[in-house]
Design a protein around this motif. Sequence first.
Motif, PDB file in Angstrom:
ATOM      1  N   PRO A  29      23.624 112.986  52.768  1.00  0.00           N
ATOM      2  CA  PRO A  29      24.186 114.333  52.649  1.00  0.00           C
ATOM      3  C   PRO A  29      25.655 114.354  52.261  1.00  0.00           C
ATOM      4  N   LYS A  30      26.341 113.221  52.379  1.00  0.00           N
ATOM      5  CA  LYS A  30      27.761 113.183  51.998  1.00  0.00           C
ATOM      6  C   LYS A  30      27.923 112.977  50.492  1.00  0.00           C
ATOM      7  N   THR A  31      27.105 112.100  49.915  1.00  0.00           N
ATOM      8  CA  THR A  31      27.207 111.827  48.479  1.00  0.00           C
ATOM      9  C   THR A  31      26.262 112.680  47.659  1.00  0.00           C
ATOM     10  N   HIS A  32      25.364 113.401  48.343  1.00  0.00           N
ATOM     11  CA  HIS A  32      24.343 114.236  47.676  1.00  0.00           C
ATOM     12  C   HIS A  32      23.457 113.394  46.752  1.00  0.00           C
ATOM     13  N   GLU A  33      23.041 112.245  47.276  1.00  0.00           N
ATOM     14  CA  GLU A  33      22.251 111.312  46.470  1.00  0.00           C
ATOM     15  C   GLU A  33      21.089 110.734  47.274  1.00  0.00           C
ATOM     16  N   PHE A  34      20.081 110.325  46.539  1.00  0.00           N
ATOM     17  CA  PHE A  34      19.026 109.476  47.108  1.00  0.00           C
ATOM     18  C   PHE A  34      19.635 108.111  47.379  1.00  0.00           C
ATOM     19  N   GLN A  35      19.325 107.529  48.527  1.00  0.00           N
ATOM     20  CA  GLN A  35      19.878 106.216  48.860  1.00  0.00           C
ATOM     21  C   GLN A  35      18.779 105.301  49.373  1.00  0.00           C
ATOM     22  N   GLU A  36      18.550 104.243  48.630  1.00  0.00           N
ATOM     23  CA  GLU A  36      17.508 103.278  48.991  1.00  0.00           C
ATOM     24  C   GLU A  36      17.870 102.565  50.283  1.00  0.00           C
ATOM     25  N   LEU A  37      16.875 102.241  51.076  1.00  0.00           N
ATOM     26  CA  LEU A  37      17.081 101.511  52.324  1.00  0.00           C
ATOM     27  C   LEU A  37      16.794 100.026  52.129  1.00  0.00           C
ATOM     28  N   ASP A  38      17.358  99.206  52.991  1.00  0.00           N
ATOM     29  CA  ASP A  38      17.085  97.772  52.980  1.00  0.00           C
ATOM     30  C   ASP A  38      15.847  97.522  53.844  1.00  0.00           C
ATOM     31  N   TYR A  39      14.701  97.689  53.240  1.00  0.00           N
ATOM     32  CA  TYR A  39      13.455  97.645  54.010  1.00  0.00           C
ATOM     33  C   TYR A  39      13.131  96.252  54.547  1.00  0.00           C
ATOM     34  N   GLU A  40      13.698  95.218  53.954  1.00  0.00           N
ATOM     35  CA  GLU A  40      13.424  93.859  54.422  1.00  0.00           C
ATOM     36  C   GLU A  40      14.131  93.556  55.739  1.00  0.00           C
ATOM     37  N   ASN A  41      15.241  94.254  55.986  1.00  0.00           N
ATOM     38  CA  ASN A  41      16.060  93.890  57.148  1.00  0.00           C
ATOM     39  C   ASN A  41      16.346  95.028  58.116  1.00  0.00           C
ATOM     40  N   ILE A  42      15.986  96.229  57.778  1.00  0.00           N
ATOM     41  CA  ILE A  42      16.332  97.364  58.638  1.00  0.00           C
ATOM     42  C   ILE A  42      15.634  97.265  59.990  1.00  0.00           C
ATOM     43  N   THR A  43      16.405  97.487  61.068  1.00  0.00           N
ATOM     44  CA  THR A  43      15.850  97.379  62.426  1.00  0.00           C
ATOM     45  C   THR A  43      16.149  98.615  63.271  1.00  0.00           C
ATOM     46  N   GLU A  71      11.431 109.654  63.001  1.00  0.00           N
ATOM     47  CA  GLU A  71      10.291 109.251  63.826  1.00  0.00           C
ATOM     48  C   GLU A  71       8.954 109.650  63.214  1.00  0.00           C
ATOM     49  N   LYS A  72       8.975 110.680  62.335  1.00  0.00           N
ATOM     50  CA  LYS A  72       7.735 111.166  61.742  1.00  0.00           C
ATOM     51  C   LYS A  72       7.544 110.677  60.310  1.00  0.00           C
ATOM     52  N   THR A  73       8.311 109.673  59.913  1.00  0.00           N
ATOM     53  CA  THR A  73       8.151 109.087  58.584  1.00  0.00           C
ATOM     54  C   THR A  73       7.493 107.717  58.717  1.00  0.00           C
ATOM     55  N   TRP A  74       7.478 106.984  57.609  1.00  0.00           N
ATOM     56  CA  TRP A  74       6.922 105.637  57.596  1.00  0.00           C
ATOM     57  C   TRP A  74       7.857 104.613  58.231  1.00  0.00           C
ATOM     58  N   LEU A  75       9.133 105.000  58.437  1.00  0.00           N
ATOM     59  CA  LEU A  75      10.161 104.034  58.834  1.00  0.00           C
ATOM     60  C   LEU A  75       9.909 103.333  60.167  1.00  0.00           C
ATOM     61  N   PRO A  76       9.391 104.004  61.208  1.00  0.00           N
ATOM     62  CA  PRO A  76       9.131 103.289  62.465  1.00  0.00           C
ATOM     63  C   PRO A  76       8.223 102.068  62.301  1.00  0.00           C
ATOM     64  N   TYR A  77       7.246 102.154  61.387  1.00  0.00           N
ATOM     65  CA  TYR A  77       6.344 101.026  61.159  1.00  0.00           C
ATOM     66  C   TYR A  77       7.079  99.870  60.483  1.00  0.00           C
ATOM     67  N   VAL A  78       7.985 100.205  59.563  1.00  0.00           N
ATOM     68  CA  VAL A  78       8.776  99.174  58.889  1.00  0.00           C
ATOM     69  C   VAL A  78       9.691  98.481  59.890  1.00  0.00           C
ATOM     70  N   LYS A  90       9.342  98.298  63.146  1.00  0.00           N
ATOM     71  CA  LYS A  90       8.524  97.523  64.091  1.00  0.00           C
ATOM     72  C   LYS A  90       8.129  96.173  63.499  1.00  0.00           C
ATOM     73  N   ASP A  91       7.706  96.176  62.225  1.00  0.00           N
ATOM     74  CA  ASP A  91       7.324  94.922  61.571  1.00  0.00           C
ATOM     75  C   ASP A  91       8.517  93.986  61.423  1.00  0.00           C
ATOM     76  N   ASN A  92       9.682  94.542  61.084  1.00  0.00           N
ATOM     77  CA  ASN A  92      10.873  93.712  60.916  1.00  0.00           C
ATOM     78  C   ASN A  92      11.305  93.087  62.238  1.00  0.00           C
ATOM     79  N   LEU A  93      11.283  93.873  63.305  1.00  0.00           N
ATOM     80  CA  LEU A  93      11.657  93.343  64.613  1.00  0.00           C
ATOM     81  C   LEU A  93      10.699  92.244  65.060  1.00  0.00           C
ATOM     82  N   LYS A  94       9.409  92.449  64.789  1.00  0.00           N
ATOM     83  CA  LYS A  94       8.403  91.449  65.143  1.00  0.00           C
ATOM     84  C   LYS A  94       8.617  90.165  64.346  1.00  0.00           C
TER      85      LYS A  94
END
Length: 254
Positions: free
Chosen positions: A149-163, A214-221, A223-227
């Motif tokens: 919301p600060k840059t008004h842009e889509f911002q990709e996440l680091d899905y390999e490492n996000i915890t 909590e209602k997106t796909w991110l909790p599963y990502v 959880k897998d990364n932490l595991k």
Amino acid sequence: MERDLPIINLEGIDFIVDVSKFELREKEDPGNIITLEDMRDVGDGYVFDQWEIPEFVKMDPEGMATKYKIDDITGKTDFDLMVDQEAFDKRVNQGILPILDISGHPFYVDLRMDMLRPHDDFLSKGIVFDEIDNYFSEEVNAYIIPYNPKTHEFQELDYENITGFPKDLIAVQFPFQKELDPVGWNRAGGWDIKDDLKLVGVKSHFEAKTVPWEKTWLPYVIKDNLKRQKQEEKKKPTVKPVQPKDQNRKGRKM
């Protein structure tokens, strides 16, 4: 008092004309339903299979007048009633692009540039549709993207490492391009400008929905990364510090 709905006979088969749902239901077999989505709009009527039927304003003028709260529908077409004429005029005749409001900031739906272009923010690159193609959810029939919301842009996440949930980003949901700007969609595709407008509708303004992480796909990502990280930690060899042989020796003997 509930009125009897009109009947149209197609090659000996009676169908009930239901403008509340824009469908035809076989009288003797109510499970046999022909919806507006099943029909091809030919301007002054509809075609499906081998049949051609008139517009709903002709099949059931009373029902259409009641549905759209109009006393006199003389000379009106289905398109006149089913499509927001003010929004259509703004888009087609005035060239005004639809607006999508994302977290309080307006974006122009600019399909010629294949992007959502932020209003009054020339430093932002906006939201390019090609870059969010993988974020379309079939389940909700909409995009759900991480947004800054600060840059008004889509911002990709680091899905390999996000915890954990990102603190500076939010998840926002908004419709596909065809729904945001069906007129621009038709122009870009070379189709008739009115194609599917009765089904999709025309709107001048949209509001993106903020979705809790909590209602997106991110909790599963996460959880897998932490595991995975926990498993990797277990695999690491334990390194013990090397102790000197004689801790009491303070020097060499001469």
